[in-house]
Design a protein around this motif. Sequence first.
Motif, PDB file in Angstrom:
ATOM      1  N   GLN A  20      39.181  44.756  39.380  1.00 42.93           N
ATOM      2  CA  GLN A  20      38.857  44.695  37.891  1.00 42.93           C
ATOM      3  C   GLN A  20      38.108  43.279  37.699  1.00 42.93           C
ATOM      4  OE1 GLN A  20      42.955  44.919  36.258  1.00 42.93           O
ATOM      5  NE2 GLN A  20      42.622  47.006  35.615  1.00 42.93           N
ATOM      6  N   GLY A  51      48.083  37.275  36.984  1.00 41.06           N
ATOM      7  CA  GLY A  51      49.337  36.606  36.132  1.00 41.06           C
ATOM      8  C   GLY A  51      49.541  37.611  35.091  1.00 41.06           C
ATOM      9  N   ALA A  52      48.607  38.455  34.551  1.00 43.56           N
ATOM     10  CA  ALA A  52      49.167  39.380  33.682  1.00 43.56           C
ATOM     11  C   ALA A  52      50.045  40.670  34.115  1.00 43.56           C
ATOM     12  CB  ALA A  52      47.825  39.881  33.052  1.00 43.56           C
ATOM     13  N   VAL A  53      49.993  40.674  35.557  1.00 41.54           N
ATOM     14  CA  VAL A  53      50.820  41.529  36.090  1.00 41.54           C
ATOM     15  C   VAL A  53      52.286  41.150  36.625  1.00 41.54           C
ATOM     16  CG1 VAL A  53      49.148  43.511  35.831  1.00 41.54           C
ATOM     17  CG2 VAL A  53      49.369  41.944  37.919  1.00 41.54           C
ATOM     18  N   GLY A  54      52.294  39.648  36.394  1.00 43.11           N
ATOM     19  CA  GLY A  54      53.597  39.040  37.008  1.00 43.11           C
ATOM     20  C   GLY A  54      53.339  38.442  38.266  1.00 43.11           C
ATOM     21  N   SER A  69      43.070  35.496  39.110  1.00 41.14           N
ATOM     22  CA  SER A  69      44.052  34.620  38.832  1.00 41.14           C
ATOM     23  C   SER A  69      44.816  35.129  37.400  1.00 41.14           C
ATOM     24  CB  SER A  69      43.992  33.254  39.079  1.00 41.14           C
ATOM     25  OG  SER A  69      45.210  32.710  38.479  1.00 41.14           O
ATOM     26  N   GLY A  70      43.824  35.134  36.553  1.00 38.07           N
ATOM     27  CA  GLY A  70      44.279  35.554  35.392  1.00 38.07           C
ATOM     28  C   GLY A  70      44.847  37.177  35.291  1.00 38.07           C
ATOM     29  N   ARG A  71      44.210  37.990  36.023  1.00 41.32           N
ATOM     30  CA  ARG A  71      44.682  39.314  36.082  1.00 41.32           C
ATOM     31  C   ARG A  71      45.941  39.582  36.919  1.00 41.32           C
ATOM     32  NH1 ARG A  71      40.469  42.678  34.110  1.00 41.32           N
ATOM     33  NH2 ARG A  71      38.532  41.481  33.950  1.00 41.32           N
ATOM     34  N   ALA A  76      43.876  44.410  40.689  1.00 38.70           N
ATOM     35  CA  ALA A  76      43.346  43.108  40.099  1.00 38.70           C
ATOM     36  C   ALA A  76      41.977  42.734  40.655  1.00 38.70           C
ATOM     37  CB  ALA A  76      44.441  42.206  40.105  1.00 38.70           C
ATOM     38  N   ASP A  81      39.092  34.621  37.449  1.00 39.99           N
ATOM     39  CA  ASP A  81      39.370  36.025  36.693  1.00 39.99           C
ATOM     40  C   ASP A  81      40.576  36.423  37.381  1.00 39.99           C
ATOM     41  OD1 ASP A  81      38.900  38.963  36.380  1.00 39.99           O
ATOM     42  OD2 ASP A  81      37.439  38.030  34.765  1.00 39.99           O
ATOM     43  N   LYS A 128      51.971  35.137  40.666  1.00 38.26           N
ATOM     44  CA  LYS A 128      51.653  34.069  40.446  1.00 38.26           C
ATOM     45  C   LYS A 128      50.850  33.483  41.791  1.00 38.26           C
ATOM     46  CE  LYS A 128      52.469  29.312  38.698  1.00 38.26           C
ATOM     47  NZ  LYS A 128      53.241  28.216  38.044  1.00 38.26           N
TER      48      LYS A 128
END
Length: 142
Positions: A118, A67-70, A63-65, A115, A61, A72
């Motif tokens: 969240q 990635g959503a804010v740029g 990692s996905g969050r 992140a 989760d 990696k």
Amino acid sequence: MNRTGMAVWSGGLKDGKGWLSTESKTLSETPYSFSARFKDGSGTNPEELIAAAHAGCFTMDLSGRLGAVGMKPEEIRTTSTLTMEKTDKGFSITKIHLDVLARIQGGDADAFQTAVKQAKEGCPVSRLLNAEISVTAQLNEK
């Protein structure tokens, strides 16, 4: 989506033994017992499986969050420590602490901590658990 797991138990609580299997075969007749759960016996136990599931869910989760804010991540390493205590309702999982170490080149510390918060509140396993969940998270930039 459904996922399945199976438990088989033979005997009494303290002298019995059992095994656990999962649909994916990651666990395949893996032994568990009273001594593996409450002492230092060999085999697994439900609580360590919950701790591992929580660490895995939270980490994906996060990692996905990120990635959503740029951001990696090169690596996110999460250790989950589950506390089980005897309460007035019997044994209960009362706390889980997630210790997170992430390597992200050029990572933004504030966005990282947002992140983390969240992911702690939003991963499906966190939402399932009725326990106090805490996190210590460290961002190491390369």
